[in-house]
Write a protein that holds these residues in place. Sequence first.
Motif, PDB file in Angstrom:
ATOM      1  N   GLU A  45       0.769  -1.301  -0.070  1.00  0.00           N
ATOM      2  CA  GLU A  45      -0.055   0.116   0.103  1.00  0.00           C
ATOM      3  C   GLU A  45       0.746   1.245   0.047  1.00  0.00           C
ATOM      4  O   GLU A  45       0.403   2.211  -0.454  1.00  0.00           O
ATOM      5  CB  GLU A  45      -0.893  -0.021   1.321  1.00  0.00           C
ATOM      6  N   SER A  46       2.007   1.157   0.468  1.00  0.00           N
ATOM      7  CA  SER A  46       2.949   2.525   0.685  1.00  0.00           C
ATOM      8  C   SER A  46       3.640   2.676  -0.821  1.00  0.00           C
ATOM      9  O   SER A  46       4.289   3.607  -0.776  1.00  0.00           O
ATOM     10  CB  SER A  46       3.902   2.097   1.827  1.00  0.00           C
ATOM     11  N   VAL A  47       3.520   1.905  -1.757  1.00  0.00           N
ATOM     12  CA  VAL A  47       4.049   2.172  -3.126  1.00  0.00           C
ATOM     13  C   VAL A  47       3.321   2.966  -3.956  1.00  0.00           C
ATOM     14  O   VAL A  47       2.119   2.875  -4.212  1.00  0.00           O
ATOM     15  CB  VAL A  47       4.141   0.926  -3.779  1.00  0.00           C
ATOM     16  N   GLN A  48       3.622   4.254  -4.077  1.00  0.00           N
ATOM     17  CA  GLN A  48       2.796   5.391  -4.457  1.00  0.00           C
ATOM     18  C   GLN A  48       3.790   6.254  -5.372  1.00  0.00           C
ATOM     19  O   GLN A  48       5.073   6.162  -5.248  1.00  0.00           O
ATOM     20  CB  GLN A  48       2.378   6.225  -3.517  1.00  0.00           C
ATOM     21  N   GLY A  49       3.454   7.189  -6.234  1.00  0.00           N
ATOM     22  CA  GLY A  49       4.068   8.197  -6.972  1.00  0.00           C
ATOM     23  C   GLY A  49       4.030   7.825  -8.643  1.00  0.00           C
ATOM     24  O   GLY A  49       3.443   6.539  -8.975  1.00  0.00           O
ATOM     25  N   ASN A  50       4.410   8.900  -9.297  1.00  0.00           N
ATOM     26  CA  ASN A  50       4.563   8.889 -10.614  1.00  0.00           C
ATOM     27  C   ASN A  50       5.930   8.709 -11.111  1.00  0.00           C
ATOM     28  O   ASN A  50       6.791   8.926 -10.476  1.00  0.00           O
ATOM     29  CB  ASN A  50       3.881   9.923 -11.350  1.00  0.00           C
ATOM     30  N   LEU A  51       6.077   8.348 -12.695  1.00  0.00           N
ATOM     31  CA  LEU A  51       7.432   8.071 -12.996  1.00  0.00           C
ATOM     32  C   LEU A  51       7.267   8.183 -14.326  1.00  0.00           C
ATOM     33  O   LEU A  51       6.291   7.961 -15.358  1.00  0.00           O
ATOM     34  CB  LEU A  51       7.902   6.710 -12.928  1.00  0.00           C
ATOM     35  N   THR A  52       8.383   8.996 -14.983  1.00  0.00           N
ATOM     36  CA  THR A  52       8.487   9.394 -16.446  1.00  0.00           C
ATOM     37  C   THR A  52       9.770   8.349 -16.877  1.00  0.00           C
ATOM     38  O   THR A  52      10.896   8.877 -16.426  1.00  0.00           O
ATOM     39  CB  THR A  52       8.689  10.799 -16.895  1.00  0.00           C
ATOM     40  N   LEU A  53       9.633   7.797 -18.115  1.00  0.00           N
ATOM     41  CA  LEU A  53      10.645   6.749 -18.584  1.00  0.00           C
ATOM     42  C   LEU A  53      10.713   6.744 -20.117  1.00  0.00           C
ATOM     43  O   LEU A  53       9.476   6.577 -20.615  1.00  0.00           O
ATOM     44  CB  LEU A  53      10.885   5.617 -17.705  1.00  0.00           C
ATOM     45  N   ARG A  54      11.678   6.410 -20.617  1.00  0.00           N
ATOM     46  CA  ARG A  54      11.829   5.851 -22.247  1.00  0.00           C
ATOM     47  C   ARG A  54      12.933   5.008 -22.110  1.00  0.00           C
ATOM     48  O   ARG A  54      14.137   5.164 -21.973  1.00  0.00           O
ATOM     49  CB  ARG A  54      12.363   7.157 -22.946  1.00  0.00           C
ATOM     50  N   LEU A  55      12.935   3.694 -22.275  1.00  0.00           N
ATOM     51  CA  LEU A  55      13.582   2.442 -22.267  1.00  0.00           C
ATOM     52  C   LEU A  55      13.313   1.868 -23.876  1.00  0.00           C
ATOM     53  O   LEU A  55      12.330   1.750 -24.007  1.00  0.00           O
ATOM     54  CB  LEU A  55      13.371   1.692 -21.119  1.00  0.00           C
ATOM     55  N   LYS A  56      14.717   1.548 -24.426  1.00  0.00           N
ATOM     56  CA  LYS A  56      14.298   0.852 -25.792  1.00  0.00           C
ATOM     57  C   LYS A  56      14.915  -0.419 -25.893  1.00  0.00           C
ATOM     58  O   LYS A  56      16.377  -0.199 -25.415  1.00  0.00           O
ATOM     59  CB  LYS A  56      14.857   2.184 -26.711  1.00  0.00           C
ATOM     60  N   ASP A  57      14.465  -1.356 -26.141  1.00  0.00           N
ATOM     61  CA  ASP A  57      15.181  -2.596 -26.413  1.00  0.00           C
ATOM     62  C   ASP A  57      16.002  -3.121 -25.060  1.00  0.00           C
ATOM     63  O   ASP A  57      17.241  -3.339 -25.091  1.00  0.00           O
ATOM     64  CB  ASP A  57      15.978  -2.595 -27.432  1.00  0.00           C
ATOM     65  N   VAL A  58      15.325  -2.950 -23.793  1.00  0.00           N
ATOM     66  CA  VAL A  58      16.071  -3.410 -22.491  1.00  0.00           C
ATOM     67  C   VAL A  58      15.346  -4.780 -22.123  1.00  0.00           C
ATOM     68  O   VAL A  58      14.187  -5.002 -22.185  1.00  0.00           O
ATOM     69  CB  VAL A  58      16.026  -2.358 -21.646  1.00  0.00           C
ATOM     70  N   PRO A  59      16.187  -5.748 -21.593  1.00  0.00           N
ATOM     71  CA  PRO A  59      15.684  -6.908 -20.886  1.00  0.00           C
ATOM     72  C   PRO A  59      14.833  -6.411 -19.911  1.00  0.00           C
ATOM     73  O   PRO A  59      14.810  -5.422 -18.973  1.00  0.00           O
ATOM     74  CB  PRO A  59      17.020  -7.442 -20.400  1.00  0.00           C
ATOM     75  N   TRP A  60      13.673  -7.241 -19.711  1.00  0.00           N
ATOM     76  CA  TRP A  60      12.563  -6.739 -18.964  1.00  0.00           C
ATOM     77  C   TRP A  60      13.064  -6.621 -17.283  1.00  0.00           C
ATOM     78  O   TRP A  60      12.664  -5.673 -16.485  1.00  0.00           O
ATOM     79  CB  TRP A  60      11.393  -7.747 -18.966  1.00  0.00           C
ATOM     80  N   ASP A  61      13.872  -7.570 -16.989  1.00  0.00           N
ATOM     81  CA  ASP A  61      14.390  -7.609 -15.694  1.00  0.00           C
ATOM     82  C   ASP A  61      15.308  -6.615 -15.202  1.00  0.00           C
ATOM     83  O   ASP A  61      15.380  -5.849 -14.118  1.00  0.00           O
ATOM     84  CB  ASP A  61      15.256  -9.023 -15.551  1.00  0.00           C
ATOM     85  N   GLN A  62      16.063  -6.218 -16.302  1.00  0.00           N
ATOM     86  CA  GLN A  62      16.880  -4.858 -16.132  1.00  0.00           C
ATOM     87  C   GLN A  62      15.992  -3.650 -16.034  1.00  0.00           C
ATOM     88  O   GLN A  62      16.193  -2.616 -15.100  1.00  0.00           O
ATOM     89  CB  GLN A  62      17.934  -4.679 -17.240  1.00  0.00           C
ATOM     90  N   ALA A  63      15.070  -3.422 -16.866  1.00  0.00           N
ATOM     91  CA  ALA A  63      14.121  -2.364 -16.867  1.00  0.00           C
ATOM     92  C   ALA A  63      13.431  -2.479 -15.522  1.00  0.00           C
ATOM     93  O   ALA A  63      13.135  -1.099 -14.939  1.00  0.00           O
ATOM     94  CB  ALA A  63      13.095  -2.430 -17.805  1.00  0.00           C
ATOM     95  N   LEU A  64      12.743  -3.582 -14.990  1.00  0.00           N
ATOM     96  CA  LEU A  64      12.132  -3.387 -13.622  1.00  0.00           C
ATOM     97  C   LEU A  64      13.167  -3.029 -12.509  1.00  0.00           C
ATOM     98  O   LEU A  64      12.798  -2.409 -11.699  1.00  0.00           O
ATOM     99  CB  LEU A  64      11.606  -5.005 -13.340  1.00  0.00           C
TER     100      LEU A  64
END
Length: 710
Positions: free
Chosen positions: A307-326
Amino acid sequence: MNTARWYRALAGAAAMALVLATPAAWAQTNQVKQVDANVIGEQTVFTVDLQTAPREKPADFTTQNPARIAIDLMDTGFAPGRAQYDYAGKVLKGANVMQIGNRTRVVLDLVRTAPYRTEIRGNQFVVLIENASQSIKPAAPTFAPSATAAAAAAASRPSVRNIDFRRGTDNAGRVVVDLSSRDSGINIAQQGQNLVVDFLGTSLPADLRRRFDVSDFGSPVQAMRATDTTGNARLTIEPRGNWEYSSYQTDTQFVVEVRPVKDDPNKLISGQGFRGERMSLNFQNIDIRSLLQVFADFTGLNIITSESVQGNLTLRLKDVPWDQALQIVLDAKGLASRRSGNVLWVAPKNELAEKEKAELEARAQIVELEPIRSQVFQLNYQRADDVRRMLLGIAPTGGAGGAAPAVGGVGGGTANRILSKRGSLTADPRTNQLFVSDIGSKLEEVQAFLQKIDIPVRQVIIEARIVEASDTFSRNLGVKLGFASQRSGAGYGNSYTNVVSPVTQDATWDNGPAVSLPAAAINTINPASVAVSLFNAGAGRFLALELSALEADGKGKIISSPRVVTANNVKALIEQGTEFPYQQSTSSGATAVSFKKANLKLEVTPQITPEGNVMLEVDVNKDSPGIQTPVGFAIDTKHVQTQVLVENGGTVVIGGIYQQTLKNNSNKVPLLGDIPVLGYLFRDNSKQDDRTELLVFLTPRILNDNVSLK
């Protein structure tokens, strides 16, 4: 190689085959009707129902990473074009069937590599997969097997027939191992910087037990080493740099391909360990919970957010492994994740830390309250008192008199203690048993620990050869020359006297030779001589010439060969010789008799490496009594101490000393001895050429359980 990429490669091959296929290629003579999988006993039976019986047995091959079986049905079509089946069995996870041109490929996804065989039963093609996992069973002890039984056992075992190396596309290195049977169990794993392939229960011919240098091929693989370890063939591949590998087996041919990994310039954060399927993200001011839902949809994971996970994020990732992006997203918002199966829990780092701390405190309280149980462990190869010290974290002592108490942890530190604070143990040297009292989890740890250390230790026989060779040559030449004349008159009589000799006090002439330079003796052996006398009666002159010569030539060789058998990582010592007494002053001023050894000694500590070689820390002495001195005998010492790596059964020269002595001596009469030719009558010559050489050879051999030293 992940699943999506693997299937994309197959789909690409299928599309290319569709484009290039000729009309004749589309005329399949057979069709796949359906596929099915069932578990019967200890086997998984996968069946492919065909319209007609196949004219030839379909080709099949396997891959180790990932574990798959691929089957190609030639001249066979599949009406749906492509289909995927999920089975979730013990070994078989699923199957993919797709048509590629005029053939149909069936790919079986396995949980792990497993032995299998194929059969044709009428209109069915059947794959029988063993469900039981492969394991290495300990061999029963044997005593002096007969040659016939040993030959029959060796003939029944699979063997490695050949090892080859080829260069693949994109500078890849391809290792090809030809086996005598397709049923050989194969384990492949990365150990440090190397890739180790074990062929279980497979023999390796002696001519293939060597190191292969393949650095000239320009691939990541620099070398390979084939060894035989306790009845299993092992191939150690030594790549360099950043690389990845894949392996597969086709019939009796096992192939490992090592490919270089190029850095992707599109990666925002460089680093190894991210191998997820690549994805691209482009969001402006997106809610973090919605972004985590995108990851859940892409990966198929179940993501739970705090429940404490809040907030917004702006990002641009191109052709990145999903575990690295996470990981990038979590680090940007100060979050962390914990994964359990296919469920991912996301929460702030401090929240996760508090939860884990609470779990550890609760676990510690449970340990304090958990009841104590007792268990008896029988040791077979280790001494009970030594194991007790390991479990209690007590440093080993040098002698038996310094043994620590047998109960509890008294007398030693507990930094490396395996038992809990409430645990205790007793060692019984008579029965070689351990009596352990502790909580159940610690007893399981002790049992797992004993299973790893209470094993038979491999033994090594080390043989040293100390060769002392000598080649000596000596030659002495000498001369005696005398000249006399006849004189008459008062005081002389009618006698021959030497005119060059002085007159003595009694007024008589000395008849000794004028020049006396005879050859010297060699090793107490006197030289041979020949004398010639010339007499002139008319002139009354007498000339005497005596030549002496001696030549000695000797060759000798002394070979000392001490040998000793010891366990792996255990120092061994063998010596033979003599102790010489000598007088030594004591602190009180008196003298005492001490002894100095002159012996042949071999002291060695072997260490068997994973490749089957032997690392030796060796100390070799070859002493002998020397010359006699007023205080006793001198000791001639020959000593070498070194550390060397030797192949099993190989021989290495660990040291050598070469000495040569050249001497030319001449004694002569001044001026007369320098006259050409005639000068030999006025001088003697001696020549000496002695050569000695010392070489120390070392040969280690690893003893098998059924081999005895004779």
